[in-house]
Design an enzyme around this catalytic site. Structure first.
Site, PDB file in Angstrom:
ATOM      1  N   CYS A  12      16.046 -29.657 -43.837  1.00 47.37           N
ATOM      2  CA  CYS A  12      16.166 -30.758 -44.795  1.00 47.37           C
ATOM      3  C   CYS A  12      16.213 -30.145 -46.200  1.00 47.37           C
ATOM      4  O   CYS A  12      15.996 -28.936 -46.364  1.00 47.37           O
ATOM      5  CB  CYS A  12      14.964 -31.687 -44.672  1.00 47.37           C
ATOM      6  SG  CYS A  12      13.416 -30.831 -45.014  1.00 47.37           S
ATOM      7  N   HIS A  40       7.091 -24.449 -40.361  1.00 52.12           N
ATOM      8  CA  HIS A  40       6.585 -24.309 -38.998  1.00 52.12           C
ATOM      9  C   HIS A  40       7.674 -23.735 -38.104  1.00 52.12           C
ATOM     10  O   HIS A  40       8.168 -24.394 -37.197  1.00 52.12           O
ATOM     11  CB  HIS A  40       6.096 -25.661 -38.473  1.00 52.12           C
ATOM     12  CG  HIS A  40       4.896 -26.155 -39.206  1.00 52.12           C
ATOM     13  ND1 HIS A  40       4.649 -27.473 -39.467  1.00 52.12           N
ATOM     14  CD2 HIS A  40       3.859 -25.471 -39.745  1.00 52.12           C
ATOM     15  CE1 HIS A  40       3.523 -27.584 -40.152  1.00 52.12           C
ATOM     16  NE2 HIS A  40       3.032 -26.388 -40.328  1.00 52.12           N
ATOM     17  N   HIS A  72       4.884 -28.491 -48.315  1.00 52.77           N
ATOM     18  CA  HIS A  72       3.843 -29.495 -48.083  1.00 52.77           C
ATOM     19  C   HIS A  72       2.961 -29.745 -49.312  1.00 52.77           C
ATOM     20  O   HIS A  72       2.248 -30.742 -49.362  1.00 52.77           O
ATOM     21  CB  HIS A  72       2.896 -29.032 -46.969  1.00 52.77           C
ATOM     22  CG  HIS A  72       3.527 -28.924 -45.632  1.00 52.77           C
ATOM     23  ND1 HIS A  72       4.407 -29.848 -45.150  1.00 52.77           N
ATOM     24  CD2 HIS A  72       3.386 -28.003 -44.647  1.00 52.77           C
ATOM     25  CE1 HIS A  72       4.794 -29.486 -43.929  1.00 52.77           C
ATOM     26  NE2 HIS A  72       4.192 -28.371 -43.607  1.00 52.77           N
ATOM     27  N   HIS A 122      -2.469 -33.246 -41.140  1.00 50.90           N
ATOM     28  CA  HIS A 122      -1.223 -32.645 -41.621  1.00 50.90           C
ATOM     29  C   HIS A 122      -1.458 -32.088 -43.032  1.00 50.90           C
ATOM     30  O   HIS A 122      -2.034 -32.770 -43.879  1.00 50.90           O
ATOM     31  CB  HIS A 122      -0.105 -33.695 -41.639  1.00 50.90           C
ATOM     32  CG  HIS A 122       1.248 -33.095 -41.768  1.00 50.90           C
ATOM     33  ND1 HIS A 122       1.716 -32.578 -42.954  1.00 50.90           N
ATOM     34  CD2 HIS A 122       2.232 -32.889 -40.857  1.00 50.90           C
ATOM     35  CE1 HIS A 122       2.937 -32.109 -42.766  1.00 50.90           C
ATOM     36  NE2 HIS A 122       3.272 -32.281 -41.500  1.00 50.90           N
ATOM     37  N   GLU A 124       0.404 -31.764 -45.574  1.00 49.56           N
ATOM     38  CA  GLU A 124       0.925 -32.601 -46.668  1.00 49.56           C
ATOM     39  C   GLU A 124      -0.036 -33.746 -46.972  1.00 49.56           C
ATOM     40  O   GLU A 124      -0.307 -34.051 -48.140  1.00 49.56           O
ATOM     41  CB  GLU A 124       2.296 -33.156 -46.281  1.00 49.56           C
ATOM     42  CG  GLU A 124       2.890 -34.006 -47.386  1.00 49.56           C
ATOM     43  CD  GLU A 124       3.957 -34.958 -46.886  1.00 49.56           C
ATOM     44  OE1 GLU A 124       4.861 -34.531 -46.152  1.00 49.56           O
ATOM     45  OE2 GLU A 124       3.885 -36.153 -47.241  1.00 49.56           O
ATOM     46  N   THR A 160       5.324 -38.257 -46.219  1.00 50.17           N
ATOM     47  CA  THR A 160       6.788 -38.391 -46.337  1.00 50.17           C
ATOM     48  C   THR A 160       7.488 -38.424 -44.978  1.00 50.17           C
ATOM     49  O   THR A 160       8.552 -39.021 -44.846  1.00 50.17           O
ATOM     50  CB  THR A 160       7.384 -37.226 -47.153  1.00 50.17           C
ATOM     51  OG1 THR A 160       6.989 -36.002 -46.531  1.00 50.17           O
ATOM     52  CG2 THR A 160       6.926 -37.249 -48.588  1.00 50.17           C
ATOM     53  N   SER A 216       5.993 -27.146 -34.656  1.00 51.55           N
ATOM     54  CA  SER A 216       6.565 -28.080 -35.633  1.00 51.55           C
ATOM     55  C   SER A 216       6.433 -29.512 -35.119  1.00 51.55           C
ATOM     56  O   SER A 216       7.006 -29.875 -34.088  1.00 51.55           O
ATOM     57  CB  SER A 216       8.050 -27.732 -35.852  1.00 51.55           C
ATOM     58  OG  SER A 216       8.751 -28.862 -36.299  1.00 51.55           O
ATOM     59  N   ASN A 218       7.622 -32.301 -36.350  1.00 48.79           N
ATOM     60  CA  ASN A 218       8.835 -33.131 -36.352  1.00 48.79           C
ATOM     61  C   ASN A 218       9.790 -32.738 -35.228  1.00 48.79           C
ATOM     62  O   ASN A 218      10.486 -33.575 -34.668  1.00 48.79           O
ATOM     63  CB  ASN A 218       9.483 -33.157 -37.753  1.00 48.79           C
ATOM     64  CG  ASN A 218      10.325 -31.942 -38.051  1.00 48.79           C
ATOM     65  OD1 ASN A 218      11.460 -31.854 -37.628  1.00 48.79           O
ATOM     66  ND2 ASN A 218       9.764 -30.979 -38.776  1.00 48.79           N
ATOM     67  N   SER A 259      12.775 -27.873 -39.815  1.00 52.30           N
ATOM     68  CA  SER A 259      12.374 -26.511 -40.184  1.00 52.30           C
ATOM     69  C   SER A 259      13.071 -25.465 -39.304  1.00 52.30           C
ATOM     70  O   SER A 259      12.574 -24.349 -39.171  1.00 52.30           O
ATOM     71  CB  SER A 259      10.850 -26.384 -40.060  1.00 52.30           C
ATOM     72  OG  SER A 259      10.420 -26.878 -38.805  1.00 52.30           O
TER      73      SER A 259
HETATM   74  S1  SF4 Z   1       9.766 -34.690 -47.814  1.00 51.84           S
HETATM   75 FE1  SF4 Z   1       9.561 -33.268 -46.137  1.00 51.84          FE
HETATM   76  S2  SF4 Z   1      11.208 -33.861 -44.715  1.00 51.84           S
HETATM   77 FE2  SF4 Z   1      11.689 -34.801 -46.675  1.00 51.84          FE
HETATM   78  S3  SF4 Z   1      13.055 -33.370 -47.717  1.00 51.84           S
HETATM   79 FE3  SF4 Z   1      10.956 -32.913 -48.379  1.00 51.84          FE
HETATM   80  S4  SF4 Z   1      10.258 -31.320 -46.990  1.00 51.84           S
HETATM   81 FE4  SF4 Z   1      12.038 -32.274 -46.034  1.00 51.84          FE
END
Ligand code: SF4
Length: 275
Positions: A12, A40, A72, A122, A124, A160, A216, A218, A259
């Site tokens: 991403c 990850h 994160h 997590h 984040e 997020t 990971s 996700n 990732s």
């Molecule tokens: S918030 Fe997380 S999933 Fe979305 S772009 Fe940023 S790093 Fe990637």
């Protein structure tokens, strides 16, 4: 063999940015570390280490050089500590995560009881909580939201990468908990896009290969979702593909977590084409 790649897959925006910053930071004879694994994905972490960018779990492990904050993000105490230690800092916090952190801080400053909707452990979510102050609460399930007491002012932000559907369910429960409810839906579209593209593809093929770190969250979620539609295997590298998975299979779908590096996706794609 027909092999189809999901419409949205792999790195991403935030991860791409963090990796680029880490790769650019690598310099001979200099100490450079990321605070926690940059993503990850063990293969990417190992590749960075080969180029001189190591990983530390805590600032106690460093005394000089450059420290890279991963996508994160971290809480305000870590920034202060890095400054007081005189380290060079590269901040690779994803701008979307930064927005969630600052939204939580603003709500707390305005006197709202802050609720972070997300996974408790997590990294984040831990970073958002630290910006929101000591009183902030994390809610991961509707049951937890149902059992929450009432508050005069309730301010909500989200991890997020949290599921949009689950966020909606939890927020619906919170409607009963305050007369002044402020909701900031800080969900990033990257996760949703990867999940719906994977589900779409899983409905059209005989077998799905989901690529990404076993650590990971996700990627694991992508594998779970695809597994509900068709036979699915979660692999980290092309070496893990087994011949007997492909017997009587005509169409293979491939997706990858946010990732997962491109070079691993390409290797898996090429190997699947030869099956
Ligand atoms: S918030 Fe997380 S999933 Fe979305 S772009 Fe940023 S790093 Fe990637």
């Amino acid at each position: 063999m027909e092999v189809i790649l999901a419409e949205n897959l792999g790195f991403c925006y935030g991860v791409k940015r963090a990796i680029q910053l880490a790769e650019n930071a690598a310099a001979p004879n200099q100490v450079t570390n990321t605070l926690g694994p940059i993503i990850h994905n063990p293969q990417m972490v190992a590749k960075l280490a080969e180029n001189g960018v190591g990983t530390v779990d805590s600032l106690d492990e460093v005394s000089e050089g450059t420290i890279i904050i991963r996508s994160h993000g971290v809480g305000p105490d870590i920034y202060s500590r890095i400054e007081s230690m005189g380290l060079n800092m590269i901040d690779a916090t994803c701008p979307h995560v930064r927005k969630a952190q600052m939204s939580a801080k603003k709500l707390a400053d305005e006197g709202y009881q802050v609720v972070v909707i997300g996974e408790k452990h997590h990294p984040e979510v831990r970073s958002i909580l630290e910006w929101a102050g000591e009183k902030a609460i994390v809610l991961e399930t509707v049951e937890e939201a149902d059992s929450l007491s009432s508050f005069g002012r309730l301010g909500v932000v989200s991890q997020t990468t949290f599921s949009g559907a689950k966020f909606k369910e939890i927020v619906t429960s919170l409607l009963e908990k305050s007369v002044d409810l402020k909701i900031l839906r800080t969900i990033c579209t990257a996760t949703d896009q990867r999940q719906s593209a994977a589900l779409d593809l899983a409905g059209q093929v005989d077998l799905m290969i989901v690529i990404g770190g076993k650590n990971s969250a996700n990627t694991t979620r992508l594998a779970q979702l695809c597994g509900e539609k068709c036979k699915t295997y979660h692999v980290e590298t092309a070496e893990e593909l087994c011949d007997d998975w492909f017997e009587k299979i005509k169409k293979i779908g491939i997706t990858a977590g946010a990732s997962t590096p491109d070079w691993i996706i390409k290797e898996v794609y090429k190997k699947c084409q030869k099956k």
